[in-house]
Design an enzyme around this catalytic site. Structure first.
Site, PDB file in Angstrom:
ATOM      1  N   ASP A 113      -0.909   6.304   6.828  1.00  0.00           N
ATOM      2  CA  ASP A 113      -0.991   4.868   7.084  1.00  0.00           C
ATOM      3  C   ASP A 113      -1.826   4.621   8.339  1.00  0.00           C
ATOM      4  O   ASP A 113      -1.940   5.491   9.204  1.00  0.00           O
ATOM      5  CB  ASP A 113       0.416   4.297   7.263  1.00  0.00           C
ATOM      6  CG  ASP A 113       0.457   2.796   7.047  1.00  0.00           C
ATOM      7  OD1 ASP A 113      -0.560   2.218   6.606  1.00  0.00           O
ATOM      8  OD2 ASP A 113       1.513   2.191   7.315  1.00  0.00           O
TER       9      ASP A 113
ATOM     10  N   LYS B 173       0.826  -1.218   0.000  1.00  0.00           N
ATOM     11  CA  LYS B 173       0.000   0.000   0.000  1.00  0.00           C
ATOM     12  C   LYS B 173       0.859   1.265   0.000  1.00  0.00           C
ATOM     13  O   LYS B 173       0.599   2.197  -0.763  1.00  0.00           O
ATOM     14  CB  LYS B 173      -0.946  -0.024   1.210  1.00  0.00           C
ATOM     15  CG  LYS B 173      -2.005  -1.126   1.145  1.00  0.00           C
ATOM     16  CD  LYS B 173      -2.956  -1.095   2.310  1.00  0.00           C
ATOM     17  CE  LYS B 173      -2.342  -1.650   3.569  1.00  0.00           C
ATOM     18  NZ  LYS B 173      -2.090  -3.103   3.509  1.00  0.00           N
ATOM     19  N   THR B 174       1.882   1.284   0.848  1.00  0.00           N
ATOM     20  CA  THR B 174       2.776   2.447   0.889  1.00  0.00           C
ATOM     21  C   THR B 174       3.546   2.584  -0.416  1.00  0.00           C
ATOM     22  O   THR B 174       3.697   3.690  -0.954  1.00  0.00           O
ATOM     23  CB  THR B 174       3.764   2.315   2.067  1.00  0.00           C
ATOM     24  OG1 THR B 174       3.040   2.142   3.280  1.00  0.00           O
ATOM     25  CG2 THR B 174       4.631   3.562   2.180  1.00  0.00           C
TER      26      THR B 174
ATOM     27  N   ARG C 190       6.087  -8.375   0.975  1.00  0.00           N
ATOM     28  CA  ARG C 190       7.017  -7.986   2.042  1.00  0.00           C
ATOM     29  C   ARG C 190       7.701  -9.200   2.643  1.00  0.00           C
ATOM     30  O   ARG C 190       8.909  -9.200   2.892  1.00  0.00           O
ATOM     31  CB  ARG C 190       6.281  -7.204   3.138  1.00  0.00           C
ATOM     32  CG  ARG C 190       7.195  -6.740   4.277  1.00  0.00           C
ATOM     33  CD  ARG C 190       6.393  -6.093   5.386  1.00  0.00           C
ATOM     34  NE  ARG C 190       5.745  -4.877   4.913  1.00  0.00           N
ATOM     35  CZ  ARG C 190       4.773  -4.257   5.569  1.00  0.00           C
ATOM     36  NH1 ARG C 190       4.310  -4.767   6.706  1.00  0.00           N
ATOM     37  NH2 ARG C 190       4.247  -3.145   5.095  1.00  0.00           N
TER      38      ARG C 190
ATOM     39  N   THR D 230      -5.542  -1.659   7.306  1.00  0.00           N
ATOM     40  CA  THR D 230      -5.754  -3.108   7.296  1.00  0.00           C
ATOM     41  C   THR D 230      -7.155  -3.442   7.785  1.00  0.00           C
ATOM     42  O   THR D 230      -7.568  -4.598   7.753  1.00  0.00           O
ATOM     43  CB  THR D 230      -4.724  -3.814   8.208  1.00  0.00           C
ATOM     44  OG1 THR D 230      -4.813  -3.259   9.531  1.00  0.00           O
ATOM     45  CG2 THR D 230      -3.300  -3.602   7.688  1.00  0.00           C
TER      46      THR D 230
END
Length: 354
Positions: free
Chosen positions: A126, A81-82, A234, A175
């Site tokens: 975030d 997402k980032t 990740r 999330t």
């Protein structure tokens, strides 16, 4: 060009044939995360439908000569997402300011950021579901009308000022989309969920990361790591780095299927991608609570883990893989979970309505 808050000068990793010194390793760890971030849609792997939507939105904004609609990305952690927010900023030729909701505790924190924004800039928040009510209400007019409502004075002398803000794009990531308030969620023009990655997509991510690490990897080696990456880029990137350590020290510097399997077994990551904590969670439910159902708070206390760690890190993949079930009465291990752990399910099954 996108500017990240943790922006650092990328260094070129050394070839695996040359040993890495301790000082090199420390500096390398600091720049690893930023060096593997995709900078464009061409480099970004996966999330095909979402990328197509973003490409169209960006092109439309350019033709209209307007800012992008505010965006909300949601989904399990580690899906990019980032990184995707940075790619959007890069494609728009805009800078990006990155923060998180827990860092915006006081009204002046969010006010300071909003007033420092420039025309066309992107603000990335975030964990936006953790935004407190006061800060959230400050965002409403900022997102909708690009204005900031402020009050000055006290009691009878209080005055309200409306300060214009430059037009900007807010990108929120969470999330837990369900925990966002309706007024905040409704102010986002684009709301998209990021999906878990397929084995093929993760293999491409892994090969790209291995290339950045300057280490050779075979197709089977990449696929072996991908199968244990829980559908998450990740985790895949982290495993590539760990397996590359084994390949350099114990093998000939090439990540083959055998090297990957042996290394990941040593790290106690099984063929489903489950680590020690995941297996401990499933075994606890089976051995102490007859397979469940049992409450998440009870499990967290028994494992000495934070509830949010179990909910945000462990559960999403266990649920998606069909190893765990979430019921109104609590968590229970599925038949597939029993089979994966090699434990015979001796629980007498009741009726379908139990």
């Amino acid at each position: 060009m996108a500017i990240f808050s943790d922006d650092a000068v990328a260094i070129k990793p050394k070839k695996h044939k040359n040993p890495i010194t301790q000082s090199d390793s420390i500096e390398y760890d600091k720049t690893f995360e930023s060096s593997i971030r995709p900078k464009s849609f061409e480099e970004y792997i996966g999330q095909g439908a979402l990328l197509e939507t973003l490409k169209i939105s960006i092109e439309a904004a350019r033709k209209r000569n307007t800012t992008l609609d505010h965006m909300l990305f949601y989904g399990p952690p580690g899906l990019g997402k980032t990184t995707l927010a940075g790619v959007v900023a890069e494609q728009m030729g805009a800078s990006i300011k990155i923060t998180s909701a827990p860092a915006l505790e006081r009204p002046r924190d969010i006010i300071g950021i909003l007033m420092s924004l420039k025309e066309g800039e992107i603000l990335f928040i975030d964990e936006i579901h953790r935004m407190n009510k006061v800060s959230e209400e400050i965002l409403y007019p900022a997102m909708e009308d690009f204005t900031l409502d402020m009050t000055t004075g006290k009691s009878q002398t209080v005055k309200t000022m409306r300060i214009p803000l430059p037009k900007f794009t807010l990108i929120g990531a969470t999330t837990k989309a369900g925990e966002l308030s309706s007024p905040l969620r409704d102010r986002f023009g684009i709301i998209k969920r990021l999906e878990f990655y397929t084995i093929e997509e993760l293999s491409r991510v892994i090969k790209r990361t291995a290339k950045i690490l300057s280490i050779d990897i075979t197709e089977d080696g990449a696929k072996s790591i991908a199968k244990r990456s829980r559908g998450t880029p990740r985790i895949a990137n982290r495993l590539v780095k760990r397996v590359s350590d084994f390949a350099i020290v114990k093998y000939d510097g090439i990540i083959t299927e055998d090297v990957a399997e042996s290394s990941l077994n040593t790290l106690k990551i099984d063929e489903f991608g489950l680590d020690t904590t995941d297996r401990a969670l499933l075994k606890l439910i089976i051995e102490k609570y007859d397979g469940g159902p049992v409450g998440i708070e009870t499990l967290a206390a028994a494992l000495s883990e934070d509830v949010r760690t179990l909910e945000d890190v462990c559960e999403p993949y266990l649920l998606q893989a069909g190893l765990l079930q979430r019921t109104p009465r609590g968590r229970k291990v599925s038949p597939e979970g029993y089979r994966h752990l090699g434990i015979k399910n001796v629980t007498i099954q009741g009726s379908l309505f139990d």
